[in-house]
Structures are given as C-alpha cells and as structure tokens.
Design an enzyme around this catalytic site. Structure first.
Site, mmCIF file in Angstrom:
data_model
loop_
_atom_site.group_PDB
_atom_site.id
_atom_site.type_symbol
_atom_site.label_atom_id
_atom_site.label_comp_id
_atom_site.label_asym_id
_atom_site.label_seq_id
_atom_site.Cartn_x
_atom_site.Cartn_y
_atom_site.Cartn_z
ATOM 1 N N GLU A 167 0.882 -1.234 0.122
ATOM 2 C CA GLU A 167 0.061 -0.101 0.063
ATOM 3 C C GLU A 167 1.125 1.269 -0.001
ATOM 4 O OE1 GLU A 167 -4.146 -1.779 2.084
ATOM 5 O OE2 GLU A 167 -3.117 -0.233 3.256
ATOM 6 N N GLU A 352 -5.508 -8.207 0.461
ATOM 7 C CA GLU A 352 -6.371 -7.808 1.722
ATOM 8 C C GLU A 352 -7.975 -7.612 1.286
ATOM 9 O OE1 GLU A 352 -4.743 -4.828 4.047
ATOM 10 O OE2 GLU A 352 -2.650 -5.389 4.025
#
Length: 443
Positions: A167, A352
């Site tokens: 991320e 995720e």
C-alpha cells in the site's frame, strides 16, 4: 457460507494476512525502533497512546498462530518482515536474532503445508532512517534495496511470492499529506517526494532481486472505489481527481511509466527535479499484482479549498465499525479494471479484504455473522471477476488475528481469531469456523 473452495478454479489459493508490527511485538527479539514506535509515543497520534511493543506476541506464539492457519484449511500465509527487526539501524550490521526468527517462521509455514507470501515493507521504517528524511530522501531506494536483498538472501529460496511494498498510498499520501499515519506530516511537497520515492524503491529493489535470481515478484496496491457525490461537473471532477491520487497514481506508474495528469496538476510543482528519468526503472515488469480493497467513498468539490479541493462523503450502505461502507461490487470492479486497463492476463491476488466488527467473547465463542456475510459477498465478487476474465489466482482475508490497528490502537477488530489483549488468548470466531468448512479440501 454460500461460497466454497469448489466454486473456484483448481489451484486457487486461499490465505490470511498479517503484518509484522501489528502482531509480533516490537519489544521482543532485539528489534530496533521504528517510526511507529516514536509516532505512537507522541501525544494525540494513536488512540490511548497504544503501540505495537507487545501487540499479539506473535514473536513468541508464532507456532500457535501457524497452527490456526493450517487447521483453518488455508493454503497460504501472507506475512511481512520488519525492517527494524532485521536491521535495527536501517543499514549496517544485521540483527541475527531477527533474521533467524523469520527463518524459523518460513520453515514453520512449510512444515504445515502453507505457502509463504512475503511482503518486504509493511510500514515499519527504522527510526534511524526516518531521522534522515525517510521516504522523502532519495537515498531510501538504495537503503530499501540493500535491506530487500539481505532478507531474500535468507528467505528467497523458500517463499512462494514476494511483494516489495504494501500500500504505497498509505506509505506516502496517508502519512505525508493527510498526516494520519507515521510520520504524521501534512505537507504537499513531502507527499510528492514520498509518492515518487516509494515507487523508486519498488523499482530498484525489483531490479536487484531479479538480478540476484529471485522470481515471482510483485507489489501490493490498495484501491478505494471513487464515485461523484452528484452528477454535477464539479463533483465528477472531484471523483476523478481522487481516483487519480488513490487508484491510478501507483498502478499507472508501475504498468505504464506515467503519472495521471489529474494528480500531477497538484503534485507536479512539488515533485523531485528530474523525476521523469526514473519512470522506466519504476515500470519494469512485475510477475503479479496484489489488490487490497475494503470500501468506496463519494467525493464532492470543495470550492475555495487548496488542491485537491475535494471532500469525502460516506455512502448509504451498511458499514463496518471503521465507518466503511460494505460494497463488494467495488472489488469486482477493481479486479476487472486492473485486467482490462493495466495488467492484462497477469496474475492478480486479492491480498487484503476484511471488516472490523465489535466482536466479543461470550460463553467461549464469538458470533460474527456480519463478517461471514461480508466474506461471502466479497468471495462472490471475486468469482464474478474471474467470470469476467480477470486472472485472479488467490484471496487473502485481512486479518488472521485481531491486532494493533495503527493510529486506532486496539479498538478495531478485523481478525478471524479474537485476541484478548490482556491475556493474549486466541479464540477462533464463527467466521473462522465457517471459512474453515468452506475451504475444506475438494472431494
């Protein structure tokens, strides 16, 4: 659950994910200080000034946690290595105790039939490097590459897949522009440099690891479905701007060697000099892409505010305890969008996806029907994306354990397994049991 292993292609990988700082306990194993330790020690940054010093003590209880993965019928475990645990000063002399821990951890996964999916950076920047400017310092690409080569020299022969960075939007924008995560800056020039340098670090490390003979290298990007708050031209432009910053900046850099003009209109004047020369290195081939997805937001114009001059609005659907809308369709949209617009037939993994809920142990059990429905809905979205032609190879639930949820401390519970943060007792939730049944081996 309505969805099960049999509904997915042969060889589809099901796993659960964690990150080092959120579960291990940074006080154990001679780990060095990272910028989350010092960020949390500063008043007002983290709920109740909580930190990851003990977390779930995965450092001491990793065998028990790997048993949970095995007994839950998972195929793989997505984990991260702490840079500060391996190199307490960020550079220089490695911590043998730290690298030995990950050596044992990977062996433990293999002994239990789990495929190790490694993430090299999940937000644990050594404090010594943070003091040198961290992600704002151009030298970080070299620092990260040296660290990555060290880790892979010990683990690379046994891991199934390696992600450079988790991320980068959170590493750069959330942390240097919005100031919500460490180092907690609110500075557009700091953000612009971090937005570029995090990609340079990915590119340099990928090139070096490939030269060292390592394969199956990727990156994990997070996406947030962006819609206009209304159909006015101003609100549509606001959604386009936020989509460019959040969703397009990193994937376009990695796959096309470009940045979106809608984001450069604000960041361009603050970018490092000569940044254009780095784009070829940033956009070298990857072997797979990780997609993290949780929710959507609506965006409206905010006239008179500085760029990006937008404001965020939460939609009308049911929400998790994070206040995030439950919108599985967004996951299908991003998987098909990645395949259509950016990566073609390159393997995609949902690295995720999960929800926080107010989970409580009652009579020795945790009933979390809402999470079961959440997982079912998002697995259905993955199936639909595969039907649309996206080459999705796996799904990792976030997270295996309730853990330290960064600036929100220990309040938000994402785990399939409840953790009592006083005793550290693990209690598998109903969602864990339901998913274990759904993932039972094919007959």
């Amino acid at each position: 659950m309505k969805t099960a292993r049999k509904d997915f292609p042969e060889g589809f990988i099901f796993g659960a994910a964690t990150s080092a700082y959120q579960i291990e306990g940074s006080a154990f194993g001679s780990a060095g200080s990272c910028h989350w330790d010092t960020f949390a020690a500063t008043p007002g940054n983290v709920v109740r000034a909580e930190d990851g010093s003990r977390a779930c003590d995965h450092h001491g209880r990793w065998r028990e946690d790997l048993d949970l993965l095995r007994d839950g019928n998972f195929d793989a475990y997505r984990f991260s290595v702490s840079w500060a645990r391996v190199l307490p000063e960020g550079r220089g002399t490695p911590n043998a105790e730290g690298i030995d821990f990950y050596d044992r951890l990977v062996d433990g996964m293999l002994e239990r039939g789990l495929k190790p999916f490694l993430t090299l950076y999940h937000w644990e920047l050594p404090s010594a490097l943070a003091l040198r400017g961290g992600w704002m310092n151009r030298d970080i690409a070299a620092w990260f590459t040296d660290y990555s080569r060290l880790v892979m020299s010990r683990l690379g022969d046994r891991v199934a897949a390696t992600a450079t960075i988790n991320e980068p939007w959170c590493v750069a924008w959330l942390s240097h522009f919005l100031g919500i995560h460490a180092p907690g800056l609110r500075d557009i020039r700091a953000a612009a440099h971090a937005m570029h340098n995090v990609l340079r670090a990915h590119g340099e490390a990928t090139a070096a690891l490939r030269a060292d003979g390592h394969g199956n290298l990727g990156i994990v990007l997070n996406f947030d479905h962006a819609e206009p708050a209304s159909q006015t031209a101003e609100d549509r432009a606001a959604a386009t701007t936020q989509d460019a910053i959040f969703n397009r900046w990193f994937i376009e850099a990695v796959t096309r060697g470009t940045y979106p003009e809608e984001a450069l209109s604000g960041l361009g004047p603050h970018m490092p000099g000569g940044w254009e020369a780095d784009m070829a290195r940033i956009s070298q081939p990857i072997d797979w892409l990780g997609v993290n997805y949780y929710t959507r937001h609506f965006h409206a114009a905010d006239p008179g505010a500085p760029w990006p001059a937008t404001r965020e609005i939460t939609g009308p659907l049911a929400k998790t305890t994070m206040g995030w809308e439950i919108y599985p369709e967004g996951l299908r949209n991003f998987l098909t969008r990645m395949a259509r617009d950016h990566v073609g037939d390159l393997p995609l993994y949902v690295t995720e996806n999960g929800m926080s809920w107010d989970d409580r142990v009652e009579n020795g059990a945790v009933e979390d029907a809402a999470r079961i429905a959440y997982i079912d809905g998002h697995l259905s979205a993955v199936r639909e994306a595969i039907g649309d032609g996206a080459n999705v190879r796996g799904f990792f639930y976030w997270s295996l354990l309730d853990n330290f949820e960064w600036s929100l401390g220990y309040e938000k519970r994402f785990g399939l397994v409840h953790v009592d943060f006083d005793t550290l007792k693990r209690t598998p939730k109903a969602s864990y049991q339901a998913l274990a049944r759904a993932l039972a081996p094919r007959i």
